[in-house]
Design an enzyme around this catalytic site. Sequence first.
Site, short mmCIF file in Angstrom:
data_model
loop_
_atom_site.label_atom_id
_atom_site.label_comp_id
_atom_site.label_asym_id
_atom_site.label_seq_id
_atom_site.Cartn_x
_atom_site.Cartn_y
_atom_site.Cartn_z
N GLY A 1 0.79 -1.26 0.10
CA GLY A 1 0.03 -0.07 -0.06
C GLY A 1 0.69 1.27 -0.10
N CYS A 2 0.41 2.28 0.65
CA CYS A 2 1.20 3.62 0.84
C CYS A 2 2.62 3.39 1.24
CB CYS A 2 0.50 4.50 1.66
SG CYS A 2 1.33 5.99 1.90
#
Length: 163
Positions: free
Chosen positions: A9-10
Amino acid sequence: MNEAYFAGGCFWCVTPIYKMYGVDEVICGYAGGDEVNPTYEQVKHQETGHRETIKLVYNPEKVSYERLLDIYFANVDPFDAEGQFIDKGFSYTLAIFYKTEEEKEIAQKKISVIEKSSGKEAQVALLPYKNFYEAEEYHQDYYLKNPEAFEKELVESGRKKQV
């Protein structure tokens, strides 16, 4: 020194976790797509086939690949096929990019354990390492350069619960 590549993800959100556990260097970047030297904007807008990925440079005598995977799975939602937390889209989906057959086997065992214990199918791509492009400098160690914005990102994304 060894290298490991995880899309979780991020990349801002997963960087500091590994530094706490003995990884020598965590580099934010993009991996798996076909575009050469993609930009953040291209990746964020799903134009390149890359995922936001971290490159971990580590000493296997200090921390094992298996331990790195344990940290990874403790900090992602392995059942979200759409991305991670509020970050949605292919570039935020999960992937483990393996460089050796041993890494592939270790990762596959971890995924199998998660699936068996949950009764659900993990949404983690297990892919051979293809490429890694370092992200722009302002993404590196974002949590140190922008502590207030980073804290806000953690809370707003749902990764950190407020008490």
